[in-house]
Design an enzyme around this catalytic site. Structure first.
Site, PDB file in Angstrom:
ATOM      1  N   ALA A  86       0.841  -1.197   0.000  1.00 38.09           N
ATOM      2  CA  ALA A  86       0.000   0.000   0.000  1.00 38.09           C
ATOM      3  C   ALA A  86       0.872   1.241   0.000  1.00 38.09           C
ATOM      4  O   ALA A  86       2.039   1.210   0.409  1.00 38.09           O
ATOM      5  CB  ALA A  86      -0.914   0.000   1.220  1.00 38.09           C
ATOM      6  N   ASP A  87       0.281   2.332  -0.453  1.00 43.61           N
ATOM      7  CA  ASP A  87       0.963   3.625  -0.384  1.00 43.61           C
ATOM      8  C   ASP A  87      -0.077   4.708  -0.149  1.00 43.61           C
ATOM      9  O   ASP A  87      -1.184   4.651  -0.704  1.00 43.61           O
ATOM     10  CB  ASP A  87       1.740   3.915  -1.669  1.00 43.61           C
ATOM     11  CG  ASP A  87       2.650   5.119  -1.502  1.00 43.61           C
ATOM     12  OD1 ASP A  87       3.633   5.016  -0.738  1.00 43.61           O
ATOM     13  OD2 ASP A  87       2.377   6.171  -2.111  1.00 43.61           O
ATOM     14  N   THR A  88       0.290   5.681   0.684  1.00 42.46           N
ATOM     15  CA  THR A  88      -0.620   6.777   1.028  1.00 42.46           C
ATOM     16  C   THR A  88       0.061   8.111   0.763  1.00 42.46           C
ATOM     17  O   THR A  88       1.247   8.283   1.052  1.00 42.46           O
ATOM     18  CB  THR A  88      -1.024   6.707   2.518  1.00 42.46           C
ATOM     19  OG1 THR A  88      -1.671   5.459   2.769  1.00 42.46           O
ATOM     20  CG2 THR A  88      -1.977   7.842   2.878  1.00 42.46           C
ATOM     21  N   ALA A 123      -3.539   3.801  -2.130  1.00 45.43           N
ATOM     22  CA  ALA A 123      -3.654   2.725  -3.118  1.00 45.43           C
ATOM     23  C   ALA A 123      -3.144   1.434  -2.493  1.00 45.43           C
ATOM     24  O   ALA A 123      -2.195   1.438  -1.711  1.00 45.43           O
ATOM     25  CB  ALA A 123      -2.840   3.045  -4.361  1.00 45.43           C
TER      26      ALA A 123
END
Length: 211
Positions: A86-88, A123
């Site tokens: 995930a990446d924020t 995402a």
């Protein structure tokens, strides 16, 4: 129909993401790293591309993290389970904002968030080595007007330093937030609806709860 599976790898060192996966009953192992490594940051360039939109940025980075995690799992000869990554990032007026590099950067970011709304984009991506898919969660967060004293005291807690946008909604910054629209878990860093939906695509099967 995909084959059923009951375990995944989490390509993240975030305790918040671990807690969120536990919350929905997902069985997982964290891909461990050798001492001194920065996790998947060593394998993934998180520099935004010229003209890249925040939406494209977080999906690209999440996909690259999932690919990097799968490469490491295969290199180590681990059982072949899907890798979740995930990446924020924060979107302020079309600008991508990640984690602050130092206290001065955190101060500048929080001033930009003060008294206005911004987007939080997270995402997620899952890879099993043969295919990789992603999902995107977009939420809106509104901050009350902050004073310099508010910001200094918050930075002094150390909480902003490892979080995109220099704040954690699940921590002390909750006192700054007047409204959210979207996914609370997505703002924390792992949107659970999208995560559960994507794991189902890859055949994840939840185990029955023990009495």
């Amino acid at each position: 129909m995909p084959a059923t599976l009951s375990s995944i790898y989490l390509a993240s060192s975030s305790p918040r993401r671990r807690d969120l996966l536990h919350q929905i009953g997902v069985k997982f192992d964290v891909l461990a790293f050798r001492s001194g490594e920065r996790g998947f940051d060593t394998d993934v360039d998180e520099t935004p591309l010229p003209g890249e939109s925040p939406e494209h940025y977080v999906e690209r980075v999440a996909l690259n993290k999932a690919h990097a995690g799968m490469r490491r799992a295969l290199w180590r000869g681990l059982p072949r389970h899907p890798v979740l990554a995930a990446d924020t990032a924060i979107n302020i007026d079309g600008c991508i904002t990640g984690k602050p590099v130092d206290a001065d950067d955190a101060n500048a970011i929080l001033w930009r968030l003060s008294g206005r709304s911004h987007q939080v984009l997270t995402a997620i991506a899952v890879s099993n080595g043969r295919r990789t898919q992603s999902r995107l969660s977009v939420s809106e967060v509104t901050f009350r007007s902050l004073t310099q004293d508010d910001i200094c005291r918050y930075i002094a807690t150390g909480e902003p330093m490892d979080k995109a946008g220099a704040y954690g909604i699940q921590g002390r910054a909750a006192a700054f937030i007047t409204e959210i629209r979207g996914s609370y878990s997505g703002i924390m860093g792992l949107p659970l609806f999208e995560t559960a939906s994507l794991l189902e695509v890859f055949g994840y099967q939840y185990e029955a709860a023990e009495n």
